[in-house]
Every structure is written in structure tokens, then in C-alpha cells.
Design an enzyme around this catalytic site. Structure first.
Site, mmCIF file in Angstrom:
data_model
loop_
_atom_site.group_PDB
_atom_site.id
_atom_site.type_symbol
_atom_site.label_atom_id
_atom_site.label_comp_id
_atom_site.label_asym_id
_atom_site.label_seq_id
_atom_site.Cartn_x
_atom_site.Cartn_y
_atom_site.Cartn_z
ATOM 1 N N GLU A 1 0.819 -1.212 0.000
ATOM 2 C CA GLU A 1 0.000 0.000 0.000
ATOM 3 C C GLU A 1 0.852 1.260 0.000
ATOM 4 O O GLU A 1 0.345 2.359 0.209
ATOM 5 C CB GLU A 1 -0.962 -0.010 1.196
ATOM 6 C CG GLU A 1 -1.974 -1.132 1.087
ATOM 7 C CD GLU A 1 -3.166 -0.969 1.995
ATOM 8 O OE1 GLU A 1 -3.481 0.164 2.372
ATOM 9 O OE2 GLU A 1 -3.781 -1.991 2.329
ATOM 10 N N LYS B 1 -15.755 -1.610 3.286
ATOM 11 C CA LYS B 1 -15.092 -1.862 1.993
ATOM 12 C C LYS B 1 -16.138 -2.421 1.039
ATOM 13 O O LYS B 1 -16.575 -3.564 1.200
ATOM 14 C CB LYS B 1 -13.991 -2.908 2.166
ATOM 15 C CG LYS B 1 -12.789 -2.486 2.983
ATOM 16 C CD LYS B 1 -11.946 -3.722 3.307
ATOM 17 C CE LYS B 1 -10.545 -3.397 3.755
ATOM 18 N NZ LYS B 1 -9.846 -4.620 4.243
HETATM 19 C C1 LIG Z 1 -6.898 -2.658 3.351
HETATM 20 C C2 LIG Z 1 -6.588 -3.823 3.945
HETATM 21 O O1 LIG Z 1 -5.923 -4.790 3.285
HETATM 22 P P1 LIG Z 1 -6.572 -5.781 2.218
HETATM 23 O O2 LIG Z 1 -7.158 -4.956 1.141
HETATM 24 O O3 LIG Z 1 -5.412 -6.635 1.772
HETATM 25 O O4 LIG Z 1 -7.619 -6.554 2.967
HETATM 26 C C3 LIG Z 1 -6.985 -4.079 5.344
HETATM 27 O O5 LIG Z 1 -6.740 -5.170 5.856
HETATM 28 O O6 LIG Z 1 -7.587 -3.223 5.990
HETATM 29 MG MG LIG Z 2 -7.725 -4.570 7.813
#
Ligand SMILES: C=C(OP(=O)(O)O)C(=O)O
Ligand SMILES: [Mg+2]
Length: 429
Positions: A206, A338
Site C-alpha cells: 500500500e 469496503k
Molecule cells: C486494506 C486492507 O488490506 P486488504 O485490502 O489486503 O484486505 C486491510 O486489511 O484493511
Molecule cells: Mg484490515
């Protein structure tokens, strides 16, 4: 008569890890167009919608040709002629058309890209920016407070240290642009400290620095020193936020630490993390325990100092019933939101509303595999989500989002100010 969908086009494009992903473009009879791209996680929760992935040779299990075919075939056929502003009806239709419960037949990647592209097309058709379209009759929120990665670890950096994200939140910044300024100061300071110590190994997935640290504590000390060196007051101006992503190194209440292979139980892990909360100015801690360790997660939430945000990501996977269940248990007090974890924008909104109705906080978040897509920034403003998590302050798939926030800061009628400090549990002044 509302504008109707004329064409749905699926396209194979690339994400920030060099893996194929799905872009969807929706065109309407009036000539409006909306486009969105599915992101992809690496440390995924087991409750997430499943991407449709395929492919041989170098792309074994990573390609998206089948998901793109879903869009150009069944999805396009089902959506043609439908009103572009019927987000709820079309999202419901996509879930029914898929028919699996985990979206694996058409593909979670195909469905979320379609659902987000639909919102963009409806906004364009109405001549509105996406945030304004999403806000509907309601007042859009102010710009969310940024949560930004400085150091990367865990599954995003070959498990050099256990903790996945060492982040900062500029809690004392008066507005969004200033929060970015202060975070950039900390990022640069961290880079200087790491370079001087000869500990720099490039950047993690990231974009946070990928340091050659020998322990989690060494990373925490470095982050604290970087905040101090940046000239901002640790805790008051710039505080620490962590994503432990504990599901990645343990199941069934047993956790294996990366550096020494030591196994600890839920209480051992909680004790270690509570020690960090006492020692460092940490205001937010995500997935401190595994997704299947809800009782320990609840005990940890209760034991955490007042005002510390305990975030569920893998724990709740943007799933409204799961958020309600964890809220009833007292496991966590904030939901990571998300969209691709649940698979449609309507279900994402339901998860957000459930979290807020239970008195939880909410953070809208990018994934570790990202693109130039900026939809989540508009969700943050349009739906009034108070915080935004987008990895680091470098790499253009991240900067696309932070910079979109700066553009929205000129448009959001509530101004650029963050909600009053008292609205945040970590207010310390
Ligand atoms: C953004 C993250 O990673 P991933 O997209 O790999 O789940 C997270 O775990 O918050
Ligand atoms: Mg996470």
C-alpha cells in the site's frame, strides 16, 4: 421518464499489484456514462464476496476473463433498458442473478464494478457529482478524516513484522488539506529516519515504507520518532492507528508471531496489544484478534482505554447482519466499510447504516490492490462516513483518492472542516 441503460461494457484492466481486474462502463440512452474498477484485497476476511478468478500459466487463479465475460454477457443482458437511477432494484437483481450468496458465480469483482459504475452513470445522467447524487436529499458529510499508512507489514510486506498497517491520523488538524500536509511531514520524517538507520527496503503493497525491523515495537518506536521529528505533537496533533490483521497469523485463538515463531493465545495477544495502547499514542486498532475469536475481541474492546477505536474489518466484512451480531457481543466499536467485501453499493450502505444505528463509528476503506478509481472518496462525503483509510501517502492509486478529496474540499457545502473534535472518541485536547 428516467434515463435508461443502453450498454454495459466489461473490460480487463490492471491493479496496483500488477494483477488483472474488472472495469465496468455503463452508458445510458441520454449519452451519460459511468465507469468503475473493482479493487482486490490480500488479507481478506473469510466472509467476503468472492471474486471470479481464472487463468493458466503466470496468471493461474488470478485472471478475470470469466468475470469480464459475466459483465459483457448475463449482466449486460439483465441491465439493458433498466432505469439508471434504480440502484437498489438493480443491486438486488444482481444478487438474485448470481444466486450463490457469496457472488462467486458472476464474480464479486464483476458485481461490485457494475454496482459502482451504475452509481457513476446515474450521477452523470442527473448532471451531478457522485457525492451529491449519493447524498440524495440529505446533507453530504464533511471530508472524512484520513487514516494513512506510514509503515507496512504483515501480509503486505512478506510478514517482516506481524502488524499489517502502522498508520497515522492527524486528529488535531483543522481540516482535510491540513491533515494531508501533516501526514506528508510524518511520511518524509519516517523516510529520513529509516534511511539514516539503513533499514529501508522499498515500499509495501500500500506504499508505506517496508522497513527491515526486527520487532513490532521497533516499528512503533520508529513511527513515534517520525511524528516527533515532523514537528507535530504525538497524540494531540498526530496519533497512531494500527491494523493488526490478526486473522492472518492465527485461528482458533492461537496466534503465531512472525519474528520468533512463538505461539500465543488470545489473552497473550490482547495483553501485548493493551501494552502498546498504554505506551504509544494509539487511537485506533483494527482486527486486534482473529475474525473467529469474537469473545476475545469483545474482551479486548472492553479492556481498551476509553476513547480508543476498536475496528472490525475481517471480523465483520461490511456485512450488516454480522455487524449487528458483533455489536450485540461488544466485539469492536467501529466498522471498516469496503464495498467489494459485500459486493454491491446498496449492501455497503446497509452495513454503514447498521453500524451507525448500533452506535459504532465507520471508516470507508480502499483495498491493498487498487487503481485510479476514486468512488470510495465520494461514498465518504455523500454518505457522511467520518473517516477514510487509503494506504500510504505515495503511489498514484492512493494519491488519486487523497487528491480527489482535495477537489471535493472545494465543493462540499459544509466546508472543509472536520467534524468537531468532540465528535471523535480520541479527542485529547
Ligand atoms: C486494506 C486492507 O488490506 P486488504 O485490502 O489486503 O484486505 C486491510 O486489511 O484493511
Ligand atoms: Mg484490515
Amino acid at each position: 421518464m428516467s434515463d435508461t441503460i443502453d450498454a454495459v461494457i466489461g473490460r480487463r484492466v490492471w491493479d496496483s499489484r500488477g494483477r488483472p481486474t474488472v472495469e465496468v462502463e455503463i452508458r445510458t440512452t441520454s449519452g451519460a456514462m459511468g465507469r468503475a474498477i473493482a479493487p482486490a484485497g490480500a488479507s481478506t476476511g473469510s466472509g467476503e464476496a468472492l471474486d471470479r478468478r481464472d487463468g493458466g500459466s503466470a496468471f493461474a487463479g488470478l485472471d478475470v476473463r470469466g468475470a469480464v465475460a459475466s459483465v459483457n454477457g448475463e449482466i449486460a443482458e439483465a441491465l439493458k433498458g433498466r432505469p439508471v437511477d434504480d440502484q437498489a432494484g438493480i443491486d438486488r437483481g444482481l444478487v438474485e442473478l448470481d444466486g450463490t450468496g457469496d457472488k462467486s458465480r458472476l464474480g464479486g469483482n464483476a458485481i461490485i464494478a457494475t454496482s459502482m459504475a451504475l452509481a457513476h452513470a446515474a450521477a452523470a445522467s442527473a448532471g451531478l457529482p457522485l457525492w451529491r447524487h449519493l447524498a440524495g436529499e440529505g446533507e453530504p458529510g464533511p471530508l472524512p478524516l484520513p487514516e494513512i499508512q506510514i509503515l507496512g507489514g504483515g501480509a503486505h510486506a512478506a510478514r517482516r513484522v506481524d502488524v499489517q498497517d502502522f498508520m497515522v491520523i492527524a486528529v488535531g488538524a483543522p481540516d482535510y488539506p491540513t491533515a494531508l500536509d501533516w501526514t506528508a511531514d510524518v511520511y518524509r520524517a519516517a523516510g529520513r529516519i529509516l534511511a539514516d538507520a539503513g533499514k529501508l527496503q522499498g515500499v509495501a503493497d500500500e506504499g508505506g515504507f517496508w522497513p527491515a525491523f526486527d520487532s513490532n515495537e521497533e516499528a512503533l518506536d520508529c513511527l513515534l520518532r517520525a511524528i516527533e521529528a515532523s514537528g507535530h505533537a504525538p497524540g494531540d496533533d498526530v496519533a497512531i492507528a494500527l491494523d493488526i490483521a490478526a486473522s492472518d497469523f492465527g485461528t482458533g485463538g492461537r496466534y503465531t508471531l512472525a519474528r520468533d515463531g512463538r505461539e500465543i493465545d488470545s489473552d497473550g495477544l490482547s495483553e501485548m496489544l493493551l501494552g502498546w495502547l498504554a505506551k504509544y499514542p494509539v487511537v485506533s486498532i483494527e482486527d486486534p484478534l482473529g475474525e473467529d475469536d469474537e469473545e476475545a475481541f469483545a474482551r479486548f474492546t472492553k479492556a481498551a482505554p476509553a476513547g480508543v477505536q476498536v475496528v472490525g474489518d475481517d471480523l465483520v466484512t461490511t456485512n450488516a447482519p454480522r455487524i449487528a451480531q458483533c455489536a450485540a457481543l461488544g466485539a469492536g466499536n467501529t466498522a471498516l466499510i469496503k464495498p467489494n467485501q459485500i459486493g454491491t453499493l446498496s449492501e455497503t450502505h446497509e452495513a454503514l447504516e447498521t453500524a451507525l444505528a448500533k452506535g459504532w463509528g465507520a471508516i470507508v476503506s480502499a483495498r491493498s490492490g487498487e487503481t485510479e478509481d476514486v468512488t470510495i472518496v465520494h461514498l465518504g462525503v455523500g454518505w457522511g462516513i467520518p473517516q477514510l483509510k487509503v494506504g500510504s501517502f505515495t503511489r498514484s492509486e492512493r494519491m488519486a483518492k487523497w487528491n480527489e478529496g482535495l477537489r471535493l474540499a472545494e465543493q462540499v457545502p459544509t466546508g472543509t472542516a472536520l467534524p468537531p473534535r468532540t465528535a471523535y472518541p480520541w479527542g485529547r485536547k
